[in-house]
Enzyme design. Structure first.
Site, PDB file in Angstrom:
ATOM      1  N   ASP A  78       0.843  -1.198   0.000  1.00  9.74           N
ATOM      2  CA  ASP A  78       0.000   0.000   0.000  1.00  9.74           C
ATOM      3  C   ASP A  78       0.879   1.249   0.000  1.00  9.74           C
ATOM      4  O   ASP A  78       2.023   1.229   0.448  1.00  9.74           O
ATOM      5  CB  ASP A  78      -0.973   0.001   1.174  1.00  9.74           C
ATOM      6  CG  ASP A  78      -0.388  -0.605   2.440  1.00  9.74           C
ATOM      7  OD1 ASP A  78       0.841  -0.769   2.528  1.00  9.74           O
ATOM      8  OD2 ASP A  78      -1.167  -0.913   3.356  1.00  9.74           O
ATOM      9  N   GLU A 129      -5.643   3.283   3.529  1.00 10.10           N
ATOM     10  CA  GLU A 129      -6.230   3.909   4.714  1.00 10.10           C
ATOM     11  C   GLU A 129      -7.651   4.388   4.422  1.00 10.10           C
ATOM     12  O   GLU A 129      -8.552   4.199   5.224  1.00 10.10           O
ATOM     13  CB  GLU A 129      -5.362   5.091   5.163  1.00 10.10           C
ATOM     14  CG  GLU A 129      -3.946   4.708   5.596  1.00 10.10           C
ATOM     15  CD  GLU A 129      -3.907   3.944   6.908  1.00 10.10           C
ATOM     16  OE1 GLU A 129      -4.957   3.835   7.569  1.00 10.10           O
ATOM     17  OE2 GLU A 129      -2.829   3.442   7.267  1.00 10.10           O
TER      18      GLU A 129
END
Length: 379
Positions: A78, A129
């Protein structure tokens, strides 16, 4: 695993990985705005002569072909940072480390192309997120484009000691959702409650009632969490509030448990509307499903990295959108230990002081390489 147990071939990439981490750390960006981050990764891949795609505006994906190519094993990192609360964006969850490890793996494979038998896909994913980049990538045809058969991911984790991989089979991380509730009554003078409809009193009873959902509606052996973390209402001490806002979160490992908690929130709200003569509007935003590690991949991973290097964790009530990949293909997600008490690296994820010894990144690369060798993807 001790540092001296790392393969010397892996250690050759220590300075490269640490250099990536330092560069990426300086350009942290919010989800879906990782333009500098994506450009950095693309530039590095270009220098290696590796073709890549942008299935999303700030994603970077591609595949390194093997000599046999019967299957494709994918690795995901990520990319996004966090709002630090002071107007800055920082990597307070280790995503700079995740990207650096995957870049290191790509560079390792490029230096040993003759050893690659099966295909290895790399996925640099935006917005883990928020609002989540895994599902949009899947909807953009990620799995079909590269023919991905299985997927792996990791996360820096300061509750596991450096040199260990924290993991478990089956349910590992929880599914999660956001709860927003508006309670509307009737405002009035605090000295004349009979002429008003107190939303704060309704909220107090409602919050207490919500706690019985876990204790009385969910089977004791099925874990679940319902937390109201924020409450806002009222204007002055002598005015009965006409409106209260509640914000909270739901966590559960099983879909049916998660759905049951949601269902009961709405049912309790309807009952309180009648009892308190108020209006209760409930909005629940489903975030990520639970991370559910494939048992076969778990056993292979344990054999590959060595059982002595595994920290078998209890299920964790944190969420990760890696879960979406696992709903399409077998996947394994593990925590890369970053706790180093001697150096003071003990702060939790999302803490303003979170950091780690860059040496931890080399363990991550070593775990990935051992896994690929064990599976016969590289010789």
């Amino acid at each position: 695993m001790k540092y001296e147990d790392i393969n010397p071939e892996t250690l050759e990439f220590k300075e490269i990985i640490c250099g990536h981490r330092r560069s990426l750390h300086e350009i942290a960006e919010l989800g879906l705005k990782e333009y500098k981050t994506a450009e950095y990764i693309r530039s590095r891949l270009d220098s290696l002569g590796i073709q890549h795609d942008a299935l999303l505006e700030t994603s970077v994906t591609g595949v390194i072909k093997g000599s046999v190519g019967k299957r494709t094993v994918a690795f995901r990192a990520d990319m996004d940072g966090l709002n630090a609360g002071d107007g800055s964006v920082r990597h307070l969850c280790g995503h700079d480390g995740h990207m650096s490890i995957l870049l290191g793996l790509v560079e390792y494979l490029c230096s040993r192309k003759e050893l690659i038998r099966d295909n290895v896909a790399f996925i640099f994913q935006p917005a883990e997120e928020s609002p989540g980049g895994a599902l949009p990538l899947l909807n953009a045809g990620l799995v079909e484009k590269y023919g991905i058969d299985e997927i792996y991911g990791l996360h820096m984790y300061p509750d596991v000691s450096e040199g260990l991989a924290g993991v478990r089979p089956l349910y590992f991380l929880s599914g999660a959702g956001e709860v927003n509730i508006e309670i509307t009554g009737k405002s009035g003078h605090g000295a004349m409650p009979q002429d008003a409809n107190d939303s704060i009193v309704a909220a107090a009873g409602f919050i207490s009632a919500l706690q019985t959902i876990i204790s009385r509606n969910i089977r004791p052996l099925d874990e679940g969490v319902l937390t109201i973390g924020r409450i806002e209402g009222g204007s002055r001490r002598n005015i009965i509030s006409g409106n209260v806002r509640l914000e909270g979160t739901i966590r559960a490992f099983k879909d049916n448990v998660y759905e049951k908690i949601k269902e009961r929130i709405f049912e309790v709200a309807r009952g309180f509307e009648t009892v308190y003569g108020c209006s209760i509007e409930v909005n629940i935003k489903d975030d990520y499903p639970p991370v559910n590690n494939d048992e076969k991949l778990f056993e292979e991973f344990k054999e590959a990295v060595g059982e002595e290097n595994i920290s078998l964790l209890e299920p964790l009530m944190i969420a990760e959108d890696f879960a979406y990949y696992q709903r399409r293909i077998p996947g394994l997600f593990f925590m890369l230990g970053s706790r180093n008490e001697d150096l003071g690296f003990t702060k939790s994820l999302h803490n303003i002081d979170f950091d780690f010894d860059e040496k931890a990144l080399i363990f991550g690369l070593e775990f990935y390489i051992r896994l690929l060798r064990h599976k016969g993807v590289i010789s």
